[in-house]
Design a protein around this motif. Structure first.
Motif, PDB file in Angstrom:
ATOM      1  N   ARG A   1      38.188  49.620  47.879  1.00 17.65           N
ATOM      2  CA  ARG A   1      37.342  48.432  48.020  1.00 17.65           C
ATOM      3  C   ARG A   1      38.173  47.156  48.001  1.00 17.65           C
ATOM      4  O   ARG A   1      39.070  47.005  47.184  1.00 17.65           O
ATOM      5  CB  ARG A   1      36.341  48.410  46.873  1.00 17.65           C
ATOM      6  CG  ARG A   1      35.370  47.274  46.889  1.00 17.65           C
ATOM      7  CD  ARG A   1      34.386  47.370  45.729  1.00 17.65           C
ATOM      8  NE  ARG A   1      33.702  48.651  45.691  1.00 17.65           N
ATOM      9  CZ  ARG A   1      32.634  48.954  46.437  1.00 17.65           C
ATOM     10  NH1 ARG A   1      32.160  48.067  47.267  1.00 17.65           N
ATOM     11  NH2 ARG A   1      32.069  50.122  46.345  1.00 17.65           N
ATOM     12  N   LYS A   2      37.859  46.233  48.918  1.00 20.03           N
ATOM     13  CA  LYS A   2      38.517  44.922  48.891  1.00 20.03           C
ATOM     14  C   LYS A   2      38.044  44.191  47.636  1.00 20.03           C
ATOM     15  O   LYS A   2      36.880  44.192  47.313  1.00 20.03           O
ATOM     16  CB  LYS A   2      38.160  44.103  50.128  1.00 20.03           C
ATOM     17  CG  LYS A   2      38.819  42.740  50.140  1.00 20.03           C
ATOM     18  CD  LYS A   2      38.572  42.037  51.448  1.00 20.03           C
ATOM     19  CE  LYS A   2      39.055  40.628  51.529  1.00 20.03           C
ATOM     20  NZ  LYS A   2      40.145  40.202  50.765  1.00 20.03           N
ATOM     21  N   GLY A   3      38.936  43.602  46.934  1.00 18.91           N
ATOM     22  CA  GLY A   3      38.592  42.921  45.699  1.00 18.91           C
ATOM     23  C   GLY A   3      38.736  43.798  44.470  1.00 18.91           C
ATOM     24  O   GLY A   3      38.474  43.345  43.358  1.00 18.91           O
TER      25      GLY A   3
ATOM     26  N   PRO B   1      46.021  45.068  49.836  1.00 20.88           N
ATOM     27  CA  PRO B   1      45.214  43.845  49.921  1.00 20.88           C
ATOM     28  C   PRO B   1      45.780  42.829  50.915  1.00 20.88           C
ATOM     29  O   PRO B   1      45.023  42.130  51.606  1.00 20.88           O
ATOM     30  CB  PRO B   1      45.254  43.275  48.500  1.00 20.88           C
ATOM     31  CG  PRO B   1      45.689  44.385  47.630  1.00 20.88           C
ATOM     32  CD  PRO B   1      46.480  45.317  48.476  1.00 20.88           C
TER      33      PRO B   1
ATOM     34  N   ASP C   1      43.978  41.637  54.457  1.00 13.09           N
ATOM     35  CA  ASP C   1      43.682  40.229  54.721  1.00 13.09           C
ATOM     36  C   ASP C   1      44.088  39.804  56.122  1.00 13.09           C
ATOM     37  O   ASP C   1      43.530  38.858  56.673  1.00 13.09           O
ATOM     38  CB  ASP C   1      44.373  39.335  53.692  1.00 13.09           C
ATOM     39  CG  ASP C   1      43.655  39.325  52.356  1.00 13.09           C
ATOM     40  OD1 ASP C   1      42.473  39.727  52.318  1.00 13.09           O
ATOM     41  OD2 ASP C   1      44.272  38.931  51.350  1.00 13.09           O
TER      42      ASP C   1
ATOM     43  N   VAL D   1      40.901  40.832  58.343  1.00 14.81           N
ATOM     44  CA  VAL D   1      39.554  40.487  57.895  1.00 14.81           C
ATOM     45  C   VAL D   1      39.305  39.014  58.167  1.00 14.81           C
ATOM     46  O   VAL D   1      40.177  38.177  57.930  1.00 14.81           O
ATOM     47  CB  VAL D   1      39.396  40.771  56.382  1.00 14.81           C
ATOM     48  CG1 VAL D   1      38.055  40.288  55.876  1.00 14.81           C
ATOM     49  CG2 VAL D   1      39.570  42.239  56.099  1.00 14.81           C
TER      50      VAL D   1
ATOM     51  N   ARG E   1      37.793  35.441  57.307  1.00 17.08           N
ATOM     52  CA  ARG E   1      37.694  34.757  56.011  1.00 17.08           C
ATOM     53  C   ARG E   1      36.259  34.583  55.522  1.00 17.08           C
ATOM     54  O   ARG E   1      36.026  34.557  54.326  1.00 17.08           O
ATOM     55  CB  ARG E   1      38.370  33.389  56.076  1.00 17.08           C
ATOM     56  CG  ARG E   1      39.837  33.482  56.305  1.00 17.08           C
ATOM     57  CD  ARG E   1      40.511  34.021  55.079  1.00 17.08           C
ATOM     58  NE  ARG E   1      41.926  34.179  55.355  1.00 17.08           N
ATOM     59  CZ  ARG E   1      42.689  35.054  54.794  1.00 17.08           C
ATOM     60  NH1 ARG E   1      42.200  35.891  53.916  1.00 17.08           N
ATOM     61  NH2 ARG E   1      43.959  35.136  55.080  1.00 17.08           N
ATOM     62  N   GLU E   2      35.304  34.463  56.424  1.00 19.33           N
ATOM     63  CA  GLU E   2      33.941  34.229  55.979  1.00 19.33           C
ATOM     64  C   GLU E   2      33.216  35.522  55.586  1.00 19.33           C
ATOM     65  O   GLU E   2      32.059  35.495  55.245  1.00 19.33           O
ATOM     66  CB  GLU E   2      33.134  33.485  57.040  1.00 19.33           C
ATOM     67  CG  GLU E   2      33.008  34.202  58.367  1.00 19.33           C
ATOM     68  CD  GLU E   2      34.136  33.864  59.323  1.00 19.33           C
ATOM     69  OE1 GLU E   2      34.210  34.526  60.372  1.00 19.33           O
ATOM     70  OE2 GLU E   2      34.959  32.988  59.049  1.00 19.33           O
TER      71      GLU E   2
ATOM     72  N   ASP F   1      32.400  39.122  53.387  1.00 18.80           N
ATOM     73  CA  ASP F   1      32.136  39.446  51.997  1.00 18.80           C
ATOM     74  C   ASP F   1      33.440  39.764  51.280  1.00 18.80           C
ATOM     75  O   ASP F   1      34.353  40.331  51.848  1.00 18.80           O
ATOM     76  CB  ASP F   1      31.187  40.653  51.947  1.00 18.80           C
ATOM     77  CG  ASP F   1      30.719  40.977  50.548  1.00 18.80           C
ATOM     78  OD1 ASP F   1      30.820  40.104  49.668  1.00 18.80           O
ATOM     79  OD2 ASP F   1      30.246  42.113  50.338  1.00 18.80           O
ATOM     80  N   SER F   2      33.520  39.422  50.004  1.00 21.12           N
ATOM     81  CA  SER F   2      34.759  39.665  49.256  1.00 21.12           C
ATOM     82  C   SER F   2      34.811  41.072  48.672  1.00 21.12           C
ATOM     83  O   SER F   2      35.850  41.496  48.197  1.00 21.12           O
ATOM     84  CB  SER F   2      34.906  38.641  48.138  1.00 21.12           C
ATOM     85  OG  SER F   2      33.864  38.816  47.197  1.00 21.12           O
ATOM     86  N   GLU F   3      33.716  41.798  48.684  1.00 17.48           N
ATOM     87  CA  GLU F   3      33.663  43.153  48.134  1.00 17.48           C
ATOM     88  C   GLU F   3      33.122  44.106  49.203  1.00 17.48           C
ATOM     89  O   GLU F   3      31.925  44.153  49.430  1.00 17.48           O
ATOM     90  CB  GLU F   3      32.751  43.204  46.904  1.00 17.48           C
ATOM     91  CG  GLU F   3      33.258  42.439  45.721  1.00 17.48           C
ATOM     92  CD  GLU F   3      34.237  43.228  44.877  1.00 17.48           C
ATOM     93  OE1 GLU F   3      34.120  44.464  44.813  1.00 17.48           O
ATOM     94  OE2 GLU F   3      35.112  42.592  44.283  1.00 17.48           O
TER      95      GLU F   3
END
Length: 168
Positions: A45-47, A86, A90, A93, A95-96, A98-100
């Motif tokens: 998972r990202k984050g 991570p 980045d 992905v 930038r706008e 979802d962070s998760e």
């Protein structure tokens, strides 16, 4: 709800079993071996906490080292991959977003996910085979191993990811 408590151990056991019992016995032309277990780090998972990623990757790597008789090669390369995940993610992905989220073609899109997987797997294979051979005396063999294994691994990861359902 965060289902990593169930998802990661199941993915860990499933990928370890697949690698040990199936993929470690597959070698095309004596050079290409699918390193499908790297999907474990790709699908984190990202984050997610970086320390947790490193611990999970190291434990998976050392488990595979025990079964494959590769002293520390899987552990070192998979831990390095978890450290880089991570930052590589980045790159692909927006930038706008979802962070998760869990990286997949449904979340990132087909082309960004394909690019992410190709870069990640090729870098992982380069590190893995560099540590395994620990020599550049036979550079052509090293290139064959890296590219052959990367192509096989990317094909498997994309095939498995295409079977995933939407994250509704």
């Amino acid at each position: 709800m965060n289902n990593d408590f169930i998802r990661l151990p199941l993915l860990f056991v499933g990928l370890c079993a697949l690698q040990v019992f199936v993929f470690n016995h597959v070698q095309l032309f004596g050079v290409a071996m699918p390193l499908f277990y790297v999907y474990f780090v790709i699908a984190m998972r990202k984050g997610m906490a970086k320390w947790a990623m490193l611990v999970w990757a190291f434990v998976m790597g050392i488990t595979l080292d025990i079964f494959a008789n590769t002293p520390g090669v899987c552990a070192a390369s998979l831990t390095l991959a978890a450290m880089a995940q991570p930052y590589l993610l980045d790159l692909f992905v927006t930038r706008e977003g979802d962070s998760e989220f869990i990286p997949s073609r449904l979340v990132l899109g087909k082309k960004p996910f394909f690019n992410y997987v190709v870069v990640f797997v090729t870098a992982y294979c380069a590190v893995f085979f560099t540590l395994e051979m620990f020599s550049f005396f036979n550079i052509l063999r090293w290139i064959e191993c890296v590219l052959g294994s990367a192509v096989l691994t990317v094909a498997l990861i994309l095939a498995v990811d295409s079977l995933r359902r939407s994250p509704n």
